[in-house]
Design an enzyme around this catalytic site. Sequence first.
Site, short mmCIF file in Angstrom:
data_model
loop_
_atom_site.label_atom_id
_atom_site.label_comp_id
_atom_site.label_asym_id
_atom_site.label_seq_id
_atom_site.Cartn_x
_atom_site.Cartn_y
_atom_site.Cartn_z
N CYS A 34 0.86 -1.16 0.04
CA CYS A 34 -0.07 0.10 0.07
C CYS A 34 0.96 1.22 0.04
O CYS A 34 1.36 1.61 -0.94
CB CYS A 34 -1.05 -0.20 1.08
SG CYS A 34 -2.31 1.00 0.67
N HIS B 111 -3.62 -4.86 0.22
CA HIS B 111 -2.89 -5.65 1.31
C HIS B 111 -2.96 -6.86 1.37
O HIS B 111 -3.89 -7.69 1.74
CB HIS B 111 -3.48 -4.96 2.66
CG HIS B 111 -3.25 -3.65 3.04
ND1 HIS B 111 -2.17 -3.33 3.77
CD2 HIS B 111 -4.03 -2.56 2.59
CE1 HIS B 111 -2.48 -1.75 3.77
NE2 HIS B 111 -3.53 -1.49 3.15
N GLU C 30 -1.41 -9.04 3.06
CA GLU C 30 -1.28 -9.61 4.41
C GLU C 30 -2.81 -10.25 5.03
O GLU C 30 -2.77 -11.19 5.56
CB GLU C 30 -0.59 -8.92 5.50
CG GLU C 30 -1.34 -7.62 5.50
CD GLU C 30 -1.17 -6.34 4.80
OE1 GLU C 30 -0.90 -6.58 3.40
OE2 GLU C 30 -1.16 -5.24 5.19
N1 GLN Z 1 -1.95 6.58 3.00
C1 GLN Z 1 -2.15 6.11 1.77
C2 GLN Z 1 -3.46 6.07 1.11
O1 GLN Z 1 -4.44 6.58 1.70
C3 GLN Z 1 -1.71 4.48 1.93
C4 GLN Z 1 -2.78 3.67 2.67
C5 GLN Z 1 -2.40 2.35 3.23
O2 GLN Z 1 -1.17 2.28 3.36
N2 GLN Z 1 -3.03 1.68 3.90
O3 GLN Z 1 -3.79 5.90 0.07
#
Ligand code: GLN
Length: 556
Positions: A400, A531, A533
Amino acid sequence: MAARPTRTNSKKKQPPKYIFVVGGVMSGLGKGIATSSIGRILKSKGFTVTALKIDPYINVDAGTMNPTEHGEVFVLDDGYETDQDMGNYERFLGETISSVNYMTTGRVYQEIIRRERNLEYKGKNVEVVPHVPLEVIRRIKEAQKQSKADVTLIEVGGTIGEYQNIIFLEAARMLKHEAPNDVAVVMLSYVPIPNNIGEMKTKPTQYASRELNSAGLQADVILARAIVPIDEKRKEKIATFCNVLPERVISAPDVESIYDVPLNYEKDGLGDILTEVLGLPTRKSKLDDWKEFVQKSKRSKKEVEIAVVGKYFDSGSFTLSDVYISVLEAVKTAGYHLGLKPKLVYLNSKDFESGKLSYSELSKYAGVLVPGGFGETGIEGIIGTIEYVRKHKIPYFGLCYGMQLMVIEYARHVAKLKDANTAEINPSAKHVVIDVMLDQKDKLIKADYGGTMRLGTYPCKLRSNTVARAAYGKDKINERHRHRYEVNNAYVAKLTESGLVFSGMSPDHKLCEIAELPKEVHPFMLGTQFHPEFLSRPLTPHPLFTAFLQAASKKK
Ligand code: GLN
């Protein structure tokens, strides 16, 4: 002491059964793991199992809580932002759990108030009792119905005796009153061994039990958490003073790994005890696959050191790893299946910025992982980290924010877009290579933050001849998301020309979901907008974690 119920005929259709798991003496004993482990055992007996978590917070969900306060926010398939225990349930049960399985005080009240405003209580006084416990019970039954569970586990957050969870204990009492033979109560309690005495003390557990009684509940089973297994003498004491059968006091000592817990409980026959309490048919536990996995994890000897470079580690003078618990488990389990023993080292990105750590430290590690995150602090330290591992060909996996920052680093240093940045940090940068998603702009202006990110499962198409495609072994995947920003499509052509490969795209080609470097250029450098994970499970590790660890194990 209650008499043992007689065993029932295994052919008869059973009514749904409920097990409440409550905590005595103090928090942090691992109620989530206990609940998950009970679930695994019962599932191995051929029962359908689901698990719910009740958090006493006023927050409507876990999405708005700071990770350093609350730990990881676990995202479900349907996009609900929940507590990390939901991740434990999914991993131990190997099931996909729905949002109805997670409730907070805030969510329960929100629903009650919504109904009151809609006149659904038909002009009645709406009161804390019985309407709050009734709403809790309604949700528990809904979760049971959706999953068709034979056994529904309900973990009550917090500790017995706290004001915050009294109302949830009242729900347990009311459900037990309604169906006395179908509800069991398991109390996980702490049995300390004070240093100066050197003896295991049961009194705190006795008090917790009495406190539970005053809520109208009696534990059927007590899991005695201690640093060592409980001896016969203490077992008898707990049994006598807490009003349970001695064989229903289960030893729950500290173990090497959380995955040992179900096997450990089974040593004391917990599964059979619970089916007996609930009048369910006796069936053998079939934990062979779990056992095999645990043995594999213990046989794994070849250490691979992975640096996790993140920003949410500091809590006073303690390091928090709970914030990235799913990442940690995904790395570990993928490693075990490869015969590796991953060791995770947490590096605070702010320490690179202050000079406390030098980037050359990173060479020591077999791989570097940057997990998700938000906001500005510690970000330049992460970008510096990514530049170092790209140049020194250290395997890199970005999740992410870890993918977005990988794109920024590439834009700045390879595509020569000097001040490339994300709109999250600097919306007026010359090259906003990571921009706010179109449908998110309005939400940010209105400060409509809770539950409004791009959340939950979305499909993604993989490009052939890429690292990602090779790892997954298929063209279409589904993964869970939690973000507001995305790769700015205006820069895709420029970044592609400079050598970055967007190997995963949303089916409509509008969103970049995976970025990577070709394997001819770098042993493993890949970032995902999603994600992975959240979908990795002990018995079926996630293919991208496996690929990352494979690359890490080969690093010289
Ligand atoms: N801050 C970033 C976004 O909002 C990544 C979010 C995250 O890592 N879950 O897109």
